[in-house]
Design an enzyme around this catalytic site. Structure first.
Site, PDB file in Angstrom:
ATOM      1  N   MET A 197      37.346  42.873  41.544  1.00 34.19           N
ATOM      2  CA  MET A 197      38.148  43.802  42.341  1.00 34.19           C
ATOM      3  C   MET A 197      37.619  45.232  42.291  1.00 34.19           C
ATOM      4  O   MET A 197      38.185  46.118  42.926  1.00 34.19           O
ATOM      5  CB  MET A 197      39.598  43.787  41.835  1.00 34.19           C
ATOM      6  CG  MET A 197      40.307  42.468  42.025  1.00 34.19           C
ATOM      7  SD  MET A 197      40.465  42.017  43.780  1.00 34.19           S
ATOM      8  CE  MET A 197      41.472  43.365  44.382  1.00 34.19           C
ATOM      9  N   ARG A 198      36.528  45.465  41.538  1.00 36.71           N
ATOM     10  CA  ARG A 198      36.044  46.836  41.420  1.00 36.71           C
ATOM     11  C   ARG A 198      35.604  47.379  42.778  1.00 36.71           C
ATOM     12  O   ARG A 198      35.787  48.566  43.076  1.00 36.71           O
ATOM     13  CB  ARG A 198      34.909  46.918  40.407  1.00 36.71           C
ATOM     14  CG  ARG A 198      34.408  48.345  40.188  1.00 36.71           C
ATOM     15  CD  ARG A 198      33.389  48.444  39.069  1.00 36.71           C
ATOM     16  NE  ARG A 198      34.045  48.387  37.773  1.00 36.71           N
ATOM     17  CZ  ARG A 198      33.832  47.423  36.886  1.00 36.71           C
ATOM     18  NH1 ARG A 198      32.994  46.445  37.166  1.00 36.71           N
ATOM     19  NH2 ARG A 198      34.452  47.432  35.726  1.00 36.71           N
ATOM     20  N   ALA A 199      35.026  46.524  43.617  1.00 36.11           N
ATOM     21  CA  ALA A 199      34.565  46.987  44.925  1.00 36.11           C
ATOM     22  C   ALA A 199      35.726  47.507  45.764  1.00 36.11           C
ATOM     23  O   ALA A 199      35.599  48.532  46.459  1.00 36.11           O
ATOM     24  CB  ALA A 199      33.846  45.848  45.657  1.00 36.11           C
TER      25      ALA A 199
END
Length: 678
Positions: free
Chosen positions: A274-276
């Site tokens: 989910m970092r993107a």
């Protein structure tokens, strides 16, 4: 102090400048990775950014740059009394590729810690970079143990230094900026994902623009201060715009529709985790603030995707970074359409935000089907169904050059290791004496103590306690008592591939399998942090297709375009490999080589080709070069020539099937340099 080149004087490089400026507006974006060829102003732009960063307020006398408004409660220089802060320029701290661990995280005086119980701590570069910029030039060449420390600090916003139970913690929040030349090797995926944005830079091909670059650089070199003065007005205006964008940033609205576009884009391009999504959300707000707007638009989402997603889509080092912009536009349009339909969803079971640009259906990104040739795709030319153990298949001439064949799908290989105990660069292949790993003994330190062997130190100090007048519970420790721990870990090697591209290897099915095996070994070399080189031989000679490098994707590209045909000058290939290794031993004597010869063992062309190949092989054996022969012979009748070559080399032979890690022949195959054959 030298005058930095003005940021506003940089010609072109719009993506590079935008990526850096967005991080100046919102450090929460997470830094930027600058990829590009040498001589493209990467380092110049990063160093120029520091002059544009707003000043920071720090606690007077604090070596860790604590904010007086909210000082770090665990600061080694604390606790801090309430006092007015002092302002200073934000620092740009450069991390050299060859830096030691103590230089990065700081050093703890073990002698004083043991004898006096005092945490005497000398801060490192992470402390200096707190609330500033940490710049790593050639970040792809950084040693693994430094990468691990950098990852920990970037993830936790703090740095921990521990020595035998004595620990120090301090805050370490910084803007991480790295530059790299992809030709010299790729980054580990864990570090790659830590960079919020990535930009690709290249030298302009426009003549007028190149002339202007040279003109400005010469003017700067002649009079740095005068040149900077001519750009002072533009620098001031840009600095004020950054400050205004920072002030506007908290008021920027990130609506639900924009969030849906961000989520749909990340899902469509199948990025991991989910970092993107989070990085894109922060980047869109920074873009809006930079443009002076309080609302995020679809154009902001598109620009954020182009900056935040390309480096997160790579699944292995052979995938080219990049983003399909047509697919991106389609995904954004579909997400905007879904938002217009409310919460009822789209009844059409067709595209689910991924569009029909090739990203759905479980197909890996950028696979494109160009590595594994489909069965039966060759039309009437179907030699793949027939044995190809004969030197030349019917209808083909050994001297005729064949077009390059696509490689088969790579697979997980067995680990091939060099015997003995080395002292090369840290890696993951062969046993070596390293700064990290399991403790194997203790020695007197030759310089600064970095890894204390506690029990050996106590044993050295214990016999002298009465003579030193010990009266309390504490142990009286002196410098001569300290012992340095010796450790054993893994090193990276130089893996030199010698690939037979002659006519006897030209059958499409066999050459496809051979290329797939070499690609598999290249992927293994990337994961184990090796250097790689590629020598090919066919016709009448051998050539160095790729000198030793850390860029395995460059080796893969050379292999992909490798044509086949002609006779088999095996001796020429082995002699060329000997020349390459001789030069590399002079350049990097601590890095041990591993020779991987990919051939069916045939030698043709010239007088006494078999005898000459044997003499060339024994030359490698005499120098103790660890070697393995990947036997590519197939068919019902086998001549066993590859096994004979392995005996001449003093190494071992494995078949293509045995090379697979899931083979029943065993999980690990050590390469010996003293005559063991398959």
């Amino acid at each position: 102090m030298s005058t930095p080149y003005p940021f506003t004087a940089i010609v072109g490089q719009d993506d590079l400048r935008l990526g850096l400026l967005l991080n100046a507006v919102s450090p929460a974006v997470g830094g930027v990775l600058v990829r590009g060829e040498k001589g493209t102003a990467k380092s110049t732009a990063v160093r120029a950014l520091a002059a544009l960063m707003p000043e920071v307020s720090v606690v007077p006398g604090c070596r860790f740059s604590c904010d007086p408004a909210s000082p770090d409660q665990a600061c080694p220089d604390g606790p801090h009394a309430e006092a007015a802060g002092v302002s200073r320029a934000a620092r740009t701290v450069e991390l050299p590729v060859g830096a030691s661990e103590d230089r990065l995280v700081g050093a703890l005086d073990i002698e004083r810690a043991l004898s006096e119980g005092v945490k005497a701590f000398e801060p490192g570069l992470l402390a200096d970079a707190h609330r500033g910029i940490l710049y790593v030039d050639e970040v792809n060449l950084l040693h693994d143990h430094l990468v691990d420390l950098l990852l920990d600090a970037a993830a936790m916003g703090a740095s921990y230094v521990e020595r035998e139970g004595v620990s120090v913690r301090h805050a370490a929040r910084f803007l991480l900026v790295g530059t790299m030349n992809p030709e010299e090797g790729e980054l580990r995926p864990q570090l790659l994902d830590r960079f919020g944005l990535t930009v690709e830079v290249a030298a302009s091909r426009d003549t007028d623009e190149r002339v202007e670059v040279v003109r400005r650089r010469l003017a700067y070199d002649d009079d740095p201060e005068g040149f900077a003065a001519r750009w002072a007005e533009e620098e001031t205006a840009l600095r004020e715009r950054i400050a205004a964008a920072r002030a506007l940033l908290p008021r920027v609205v990130l609506g639900d529709g924009v969030l849906r576009q961000i989520a749909a884009t990340c899902a469509a391009f199948e990025v991991d985790g989910m970092r993107a999504d989070i990085v894109m959300a922060r980047t869109t707000t920074a873009l809006a603030a930079w443009a002076g707007r309080e609302e995020v638009t679809a154009d902001d989402v598109r620009q954020a995707a182009l900056l935040a997603l390309p480096h997160r889509r790579r699944r292995n080092p052979f995938d080219a970074p990049g983003l399909d912009e047509d697919k991106l536009d389609q995904t954004l349009d579909e997400a905007a359409g879904d938002e217009g339909q409310g919460d009822d969803g789209d009844p059409d079971p067709g595209p689910d935000g991924g569009g029909d640009g090739g990203g759905g259906g479980g197909v890996p990104p950028q696979a494109d089907g160009d590595r594994t040739p489909p069965q039966g795709s060759e039309g009437d030319d179907t030699p793949s169904q027939a044995p190809d153990s004969a030197p030349d298949a019917p209808g083909r001439s050994a001297g005729a050059e064949q077009q390059p064949v696509a490689a088969a799908e790579p697979f997980r290989t067995k680990m091939l290791s060099v015997p003995g105990l080395g002292e090369g660069a840290a890696g993951r292949r062969s046993r070596a004496r390293t700064a990290h790993g399991r403790t194997t003994g203790a020695v007197r330190p030759q310089g600064a103590l970095t890894k204390l062997h506690l029990s050996a130190t106590v044993q050295a100090a214990a016999p002298h306690q009465r003579a030193r007048g010990r009266s309390g519970r504490g142990l009286v420790v002196r410098r001569d008592d300290l012992r340095q721990a010796t450790r054993e870990g893994r090193e990276g090697n130089l893996v030199l591939f010698v690939v037979d591209a002659s006519g006897s290897m030209a059958a499409r099915q066999r050459m496809s399998a051979v290329k797939g095996a070499v690609l598999s070994l290249l992927l293994d070399a990337y994961q184990r942090r090796d250097k790689v080189g590629l020598v090919t031989f066919r016709g009448k000679e051998a050539e160095v297709a790729l000198p030793p490098t850390s860029s395995v994707d460059a080796a893969a590209a050379r292999l992909e375009s490798l044509p086949t045909g002609g006779r088999t000058p095996l001796a020429a290939g082995l002699l060329k490999a000997h020349d390459v290794l001789r030069v590399e031993r002079l350049r990097d004597p601590s890095r041990r080589p591993l020779l991987v010869v990919v051939t069916d063992g045939r030698a043709t062309g010239g007088p006494e080709p078999v005898a000459l190949a044997g003499r060339a092989a024994r030359l490698h054996q005499a120098e103790g070069t660890a070697s393995v022969v990947v036997d590519c012979e197939s068919g019902y009748v086998r001549l066993g020539l590859a096994g004979e070559l392995a005996r001449e080399l003093g190494g071992t032979a494995v078949t293509l099937d045995e090379l697979r890690a899931d083979s029943i022949a065993g999980l690990v195959k050590d390469v010996t340099a003293a005559g063991r054959a398959a």
